[in-house]
Structure formats: structure tokens, C-alpha cells
Design an enzyme around this catalytic site. Structure first.
Site, mmCIF file in Angstrom:
data_model
loop_
_atom_site.group_PDB
_atom_site.id
_atom_site.type_symbol
_atom_site.label_atom_id
_atom_site.label_comp_id
_atom_site.label_asym_id
_atom_site.label_seq_id
_atom_site.Cartn_x
_atom_site.Cartn_y
_atom_site.Cartn_z
ATOM 1 N N ASN A 11 1.405 7.879 -5.847
ATOM 2 C CA ASN A 11 1.836 6.476 -5.188
ATOM 3 C C ASN A 11 2.889 5.786 -6.048
ATOM 4 O OD1 ASN A 11 1.886 3.913 -4.563
ATOM 5 N ND2 ASN A 11 -0.109 3.979 -3.542
ATOM 6 N N HIS A 14 4.665 1.311 -7.519
ATOM 7 C CA HIS A 14 4.759 0.291 -8.549
ATOM 8 C C HIS A 14 6.211 0.279 -9.148
ATOM 9 C CE1 HIS A 14 0.880 -1.417 -8.757
ATOM 10 N NE2 HIS A 14 0.334 -0.112 -8.367
ATOM 11 N N HIS A 47 3.339 2.497 0.353
ATOM 12 C CA HIS A 47 2.793 1.541 1.338
ATOM 13 C C HIS A 47 3.382 0.597 1.609
ATOM 14 C CE1 HIS A 47 -1.014 -1.479 1.549
ATOM 15 N NE2 HIS A 47 -0.315 -1.471 2.639
ATOM 16 N N ARG A 49 3.794 -2.497 2.930
ATOM 17 C CA ARG A 49 3.051 -3.761 3.393
ATOM 18 C C ARG A 49 3.542 -4.664 4.215
ATOM 19 N NH1 ARG A 49 -1.486 -4.413 -0.567
ATOM 20 N NH2 ARG A 49 -1.992 -6.433 0.600
ATOM 21 N N ARG A 53 6.066 -6.709 -0.177
ATOM 22 C CA ARG A 53 6.207 -6.948 -1.420
ATOM 23 C C ARG A 53 6.872 -5.999 -2.399
ATOM 24 N NH1 ARG A 53 -0.323 -7.300 -2.976
ATOM 25 N NH2 ARG A 53 -0.122 -8.713 -1.332
ATOM 26 N N HIS A 54 6.619 -4.616 -2.100
ATOM 27 C CA HIS A 54 7.528 -3.954 -2.890
ATOM 28 C C HIS A 54 8.331 -2.802 -2.003
ATOM 29 C CE1 HIS A 54 3.759 -1.968 -1.915
ATOM 30 N NE2 HIS A 54 2.933 -2.479 -2.912
ATOM 31 N N GLU A 74 1.119 4.467 3.615
ATOM 32 C CA GLU A 74 -0.243 3.696 3.907
ATOM 33 C C GLU A 74 0.323 2.334 4.594
ATOM 34 O OE1 GLU A 74 -1.528 2.521 0.175
ATOM 35 O OE2 GLU A 74 -1.839 4.741 -0.542
ATOM 36 N N THR A 105 -5.469 -3.004 -2.381
ATOM 37 C CA THR A 105 -5.994 -3.047 -1.226
ATOM 38 C C THR A 105 -7.451 -2.862 -1.706
ATOM 39 O OG1 THR A 105 -4.169 -1.253 -0.630
ATOM 40 C CG2 THR A 105 -6.369 -1.372 0.562
ATOM 41 N N GLU A 155 -9.930 8.809 3.492
ATOM 42 C CA GLU A 155 -9.540 8.585 2.074
ATOM 43 C C GLU A 155 -10.767 7.890 1.528
ATOM 44 O OE1 GLU A 155 -5.596 7.860 0.640
ATOM 45 O OE2 GLU A 155 -6.400 7.177 -1.297
ATOM 46 N N HIS A 218 -7.842 5.324 -5.448
ATOM 47 C CA HIS A 218 -7.886 3.834 -5.914
ATOM 48 C C HIS A 218 -8.358 3.476 -7.347
ATOM 49 C CE1 HIS A 218 -7.553 -0.455 -5.703
ATOM 50 N NE2 HIS A 218 -6.854 -0.331 -4.821
ATOM 51 N N GLY A 219 -7.843 3.113 -8.223
ATOM 52 C CA GLY A 219 -8.232 3.133 -9.668
ATOM 53 C C GLY A 219 -8.383 4.273 -10.236
ATOM 54 N N GLY A 240 -1.713 6.038 -8.129
ATOM 55 C CA GLY A 240 -0.325 5.310 -8.474
ATOM 56 C C GLY A 240 -0.200 4.461 -9.604
ATOM 57 N N GLN A 241 -1.121 3.408 -9.818
ATOM 58 C CA GLN A 241 -0.902 2.528 -10.995
ATOM 59 C C GLN A 241 -0.946 3.263 -12.517
ATOM 60 O OE1 GLN A 241 -0.969 -0.898 -11.734
ATOM 61 N NE2 GLN A 241 -1.437 -0.759 -13.589
HETATM 62 N N1 PXP Z 1 -4.815 5.046 -1.930
HETATM 63 C C1 PXP Z 1 -4.665 4.045 -1.194
HETATM 64 C C2 PXP Z 1 -5.017 4.096 0.197
HETATM 65 C C3 PXP Z 1 -4.303 2.779 -1.773
HETATM 66 O O1 PXP Z 1 -4.121 1.776 -0.907
HETATM 67 C C4 PXP Z 1 -3.926 2.753 -3.133
HETATM 68 C C5 PXP Z 1 -3.220 1.823 -3.740
HETATM 69 O O2 PXP Z 1 -2.217 1.351 -2.885
HETATM 70 C C6 PXP Z 1 -3.976 4.042 -4.086
HETATM 71 C C7 PXP Z 1 -4.454 5.524 -3.203
HETATM 72 C C8 PXP Z 1 -3.532 4.050 -5.287
HETATM 73 O O3 PXP Z 1 -4.396 3.425 -6.042
HETATM 74 P P1 PXP Z 1 -4.146 3.033 -7.697
HETATM 75 O O4 PXP Z 1 -2.627 2.487 -7.604
HETATM 76 O O5 PXP Z 1 -4.932 2.369 -7.846
HETATM 77 O O6 PXP Z 1 -4.018 4.430 -8.276
#
Ligand code: PXP
Length: 265
Positions: A11, A14, A47, A49, A53-54, A74, A105, A155, A218-219, A240-241
Site C-alpha cells: 500500500n 503513505h 486508497h 479516499r 487526503r493522499h 480501496e 480505516t 480482506e 491493517h497494522g 502499507g505503513q
Molecule cells: N488493507 C486495507 C483495506 C486498508 O484500508 C489498509 C490501510 O489503508 C491496509 C490494508 C494497510 O494497512 P497498514 O497501512 O496499517 O499496513
């Protein structure tokens, strides 16, 4: 060790977050495409949005046009956004809940409460031959409904697992949510972590049994990903992050490569 190739979607939102901090053209997320592809990524995730915002519409257009990897877009189920996605035609649309005020999210789609709205979005996207994934909390009834809605993928939201993992394994809180667990003993955290993990395992197995393809995200980071990799009914992770954060110090090539190695351990 996984025998199949656990796919990695990177992702790259960022990178656009950093660009937007200055409202200039640098860094351009498009520069990440080749680096991700050459270092083991299987997919690019972005994503669009509602508040832009990005990632902007023009980024999506350019990324889809230039990426050698499939693009997973997304988006919310808002009809205006869905129309834009239909025009942009990514490989896949992952439907996510969206609140303006959230930092990222939070939680999965309200599949039961928004059943008809999700169904309408799915119908339109399907007419445009776009594959569909639903970003959902790892609970059995939501999986049943996702299958009924006709999505190809789910997902699973790994945010709760990631939060508890961070509390159990480090003194750093992963998010505001983690602060709630601050008062818990180590044993209580172990129980909570085990329960969050088992929810993901059970949901992944259940979804697969219903014929859905299963992604998770996510995370996830370089520490907590190893337990998730062990779940062989999950075939793709979207991260992503942690990858973009690490790339600040190691470069994106190494950050992607190192995560891909962990995915196939
Ligand atoms: N999957 C989905 C559906 C998300 O919304 C996100 C965050 O944008 C991610 C994966 C990636 O999450 P992270 O940036 O925490 O790795």
C-alpha cells in the site's frame, strides 16, 4: 514455511501522504511501482479516499496505466466514488468503510447494515469487470454475508490483532485503541491476543470453505506478520505503513524485499 506464494500487496498511500505534507509533486507515488515490482511485491494497493487526503484521481489513473502489477483500489461504497472507480477500472476494488475524521480505516464494513448499498456497488463494479473484495472484521456472520453478496475476495481486518500484539510485545502503544488494554496483565494480553488471532484463523478457514479468496491487512509489520503468514488459507497480505516507514531508513527496495521474505517463510 509456506509452500505457496503468499502474495504481498504494498500500500503506497503513505508516499502520497508525504507529498501532501508540502502540496508539491515530490515524492511521486508512481516512482514506487518499479521498485515494488522488482523486489517481490505482487500487487500495488492504493486508497482513493472521499476527502482525497493522499491519493488523487489522477494518481490512480497514472498508477493503473503504468503499473506492471495488478492494482487493488480501496474505496468507499459512496455511489460517486464507485462511478469514478468504474471509469478508472483497477484490477480489483476493495470496499472499505470510510469516515472523514478517522486517521486510517477503523474496523470492517458494516455488511449487515449496509447490505443493499454494498450490493449496488458490487453490481456496478461487476458490470465493469472489476474484481471485488470486502474489507471486513473477522467474524463468521460477516463472512457468510460477504459470500452471499457475491464478492470474490474478503480482506480480514487485522487491526485488533496488531493492537494487542503491540501491547503484548512492546512498551509502545500501537494506537489509541491499545491504550484501553494498557491496564491488562501479561496473561490477560496473551488471552486477548490468542482470541484475536483465532478469530482471524477461523474466519480465513470459513471464508475459504465458502469459496472466497482471503486477504488480510491493517497494522501488519515486520514483527506481527509471522503468525499471520502461518495461516495457509490466507493468500494475500496488504501492508502499507510499516513498509513505507521502514523505507525511510533502508530504502523502499529493501523494505519491500524484507517483507516479502517474511511472507514466504
Ligand atoms: N488493507 C486495507 C483495506 C486498508 O484500508 C489498509 C490501510 O489503508 C491496509 C490494508 C494497510 O494497512 P497498514 O497501512 O496499517 O499496513
Amino acid at each position: 514455511m509456506r509452500e505457496d506464494n503468499l502474495k504481498l500487496g504494498v500500500n503506497i498511500d503513505h508516499i502520497a501522504v508525504l507529498r501532501e505534507a508540502r502540496k508539491i509533486n515530490d515524492p511521486d507515488p508512481i516512482m514506487a511501482l518499479g521498485i515494488c515490482a522488482q523486489n517481490g511485491a505482487d500487487q500495488i494497493t492504493i486508497h482513493l479516499r472521499e476527502d482525497r487526503r493522499h491519493i488523487h484521481d489522477e494518481d490512480v489513473r497514472r498508477i493503473i496505466e503504468s503499473s506492471s502489477l495488478p492494482v487493488n483500489l480501496e474505496c468507499s461504497i459512496d455511489p460517486t466514488i464507485i462511478d469514478i472507480v468504474c471509469q478508472l477500472r483497477p484490477h480489483r476494488a476493495t470496499l472499505v468503510p470510510e469516515k472523514r475524521e478517522e486517521v486510517t480505516t477503523e474496523g470492517g464494513l458494516d455488511v449487515s447494515g449496509q447490505y443493499n448499498a454494498i450490493l449496488n456497488a458490487i453490481k456496478k463494479l461487476t458490470e465493469h469487470e472489476i474484481e471485488i473484495s470486502l474489507f471486513i472484521d473477522p467474524t463468521p456472520d460477516v463472512i457468510e454475508l460477504s459470500s452471499k453478496l457475491g464478492a470474490q475476495w474478503v480482506e480480514l481486518h487485522t487491526g485488533s490483532y496488531a493492537n494487542v500484539y503491540a501491547m503484548r510485545h512492546s512498551s509502545l502503544s500501537h494506537s489509541h485503541h491499545a491504550i484501553e488494554t494498557l491496564k491488562l496483565s501479561r496473561k490477560e494480553l496473551d488471552t486477548k491476543l490468542n482470541s484475536a488471532y483465532e478469530d482471524i484463523v477461523a474466519s480465513a478457514n470459513h471464508a475459504r470453505m465458502l469459496g472466497l479468496k482471503v486477504a488480510a491487512g491493517h497494522g501488519l509489520n515486520y514483527q506481527n506478520v509471522s503468525l499471520i503468514v502461518d495461516i495457509d488459507t490466507i493468500e494475500e497480505l496488504n501492508i502499507g505503513q510499516s513498509i513505507i516507514a521502514r523505507s525511510v531508513f533502508t530504502g523502499l527496495a529493501t523494505a519491500v524485499h524484507d517483507m516479502k521474505v517474511l511472507c514466504n517463510r
